[in-house]
Design an enzyme around this catalytic site. Sequence first.
Site, PDB file in Angstrom:
ATOM      1  CD1 TRP A 168      10.966 -12.449  -4.020  1.00 44.51           C
ATOM      2  CD2 TRP A 168       9.931 -13.558  -2.338  1.00 44.51           C
ATOM      3  NE1 TRP A 168      12.034 -12.508  -3.267  1.00 44.51           N
ATOM      4  CE2 TRP A 168      11.401 -12.901  -2.151  1.00 44.51           C
ATOM      5  CE3 TRP A 168       9.209 -14.180  -1.618  1.00 44.51           C
ATOM      6  CZ2 TRP A 168      11.927 -13.324  -0.956  1.00 44.51           C
ATOM      7  CZ3 TRP A 168       9.714 -14.413  -0.388  1.00 44.51           C
ATOM      8  CH2 TRP A 168      11.172 -13.983  -0.002  1.00 44.51           C
ATOM      9  CB  CYS A 208       2.296  -8.534 -17.831  1.00 42.22           C
ATOM     10  SG  CYS A 208       2.320  -9.797 -19.412  1.00 42.22           S
ATOM     11  CB  ALA A 219      -0.773  -6.813 -12.556  1.00 40.94           C
ATOM     12  CG  ASP A 222      -1.449   4.649  17.726  1.00 42.09           C
ATOM     13  OD1 ASP A 222      -0.758   4.327  18.651  1.00 42.09           O
ATOM     14  OD2 ASP A 222      -2.258   5.894  17.897  1.00 42.09           O
ATOM     15  CG  LEU A 250      -8.684  -1.110  16.715  1.00 41.13           C
ATOM     16  CD1 LEU A 250      -8.862   0.074  15.640  1.00 41.13           C
ATOM     17  CD2 LEU A 250      -8.649  -2.556  15.848  1.00 41.13           C
ATOM     18  CD  GLU A 256       2.183  -7.119  -9.932  1.00 40.65           C
ATOM     19  OE1 GLU A 256       1.487  -6.050 -10.681  1.00 40.65           O
ATOM     20  OE2 GLU A 256       1.570  -7.890  -9.606  1.00 40.65           O
ATOM     21  N   GLY A 257       7.014  -3.292  -8.827  1.00 45.43           N
ATOM     22  CA  GLY A 257       7.441  -2.215  -8.524  1.00 45.43           C
ATOM     23  C   GLY A 257       7.653  -1.427  -7.146  1.00 45.43           C
TER      24      GLY A 257
END
Length: 387
Positions: free
Chosen positions: A166, A242, A246, A340, A342, A367-368
């Site tokens: 990923w 890091c 992010a 919904d 739309l 990232e969590g």
Amino acid sequence: MALNPTDLFDIRSLLSEEERMIQDSVARFTDQKVLPIIGDCFDQGRFPKELVPEIAAMGLLGSSLPEKYGCAELNAVSYGLICQELERGDSGIRSFVSVQSSLCMYPIYAYGSEEQRQKYLPGMARGEIIGCFGLTEPHGGSDPANMKTVAKKDGGDWVINGAKMWITNGNLADIAIVWAQTDEGIQGFIVEKGTKGFEAQEVHKKMSLRASVTSALYLDSVRVPDSQRLPNVKGLKGPLGCLTQARYGITWGPIGAAIAAYTSALEYSKERVLFNRPIAATQAVQLKLADMARRITLAQLLSLQLGRLKDAGTMQPAQVSLAKWNNCRMAIDICREARDILGGAGITTEHPPIRHALNLESVITYEGTETVHQLVIGREVTGINAF
């Protein structure tokens, strides 16, 4: 005076003139260059790499790093606004900039040698060197301490074996920041494209982040010199540091996705006539739109204060967890509600809600995960680790 539907608390007035100028310039780029093509890119599963030179020319890559490395040296709030406006276009565009800036340029700056900074950062700021971040592994991402990738010292070199999964930008990347277990704890290595034994394979059949490159990385006895090791950090604090950078940007990005979905639903509701009146005149739709505006406003205030804390040097990782959890959940819920409103039109990429909703399934996970960030806050308030 009528309030701005996407800024009910006039949060823009809390920004400096420079912050407003940066937001406006990135908003124009998104409106003029991203929105006209992004639906087709999503349909085609194509990252619009033709936009990278202009993204770089605007100073959006490594924007918080010092000017001496060719970067813009902007404050944290400006970086957040960049992320918000890019993700208003698409999560894939913001992810590209996040990975390049926070997950690749930041560790070279924070943990690398001066030689590494000089070698890579200016080219990365110009978009000439693209990076990817190799932390997550195929067996799972929420427990990075259980890393299987290993690096063994062999004379003046390191030999790396393992796999990462990923990985945003993987097949675009000229370098990978690869984290591996060593006899001295987890360490980071800069692995260049073309190194023998190093391979990236793009992930296909995605229903989320389709306008982004996602890859698996394979390292089969990859030999790198010690000069490619990040010398100034050992242990999990390296990659986690890091991720904090992010994740901070990610707290802002979903606000842009939510605004895109909300404004699309708001405009449509005024034009769509049922039973002789626009659906915006119904209580059911007004309640949904009002709730969207409320949740966007709260998320804006949360990220702005988080940015001010970051600029003051007092931001804590748990505060980032709270904001990522809240703002990703806010955005994904708003995108679903907007879809919904739309009706049938909402399932096509002619309108942004379904595309953003699908993208946010990744953003709320990477990232969590939402659960991880909930447990971080649970630990913070109870003092008990439930992991």
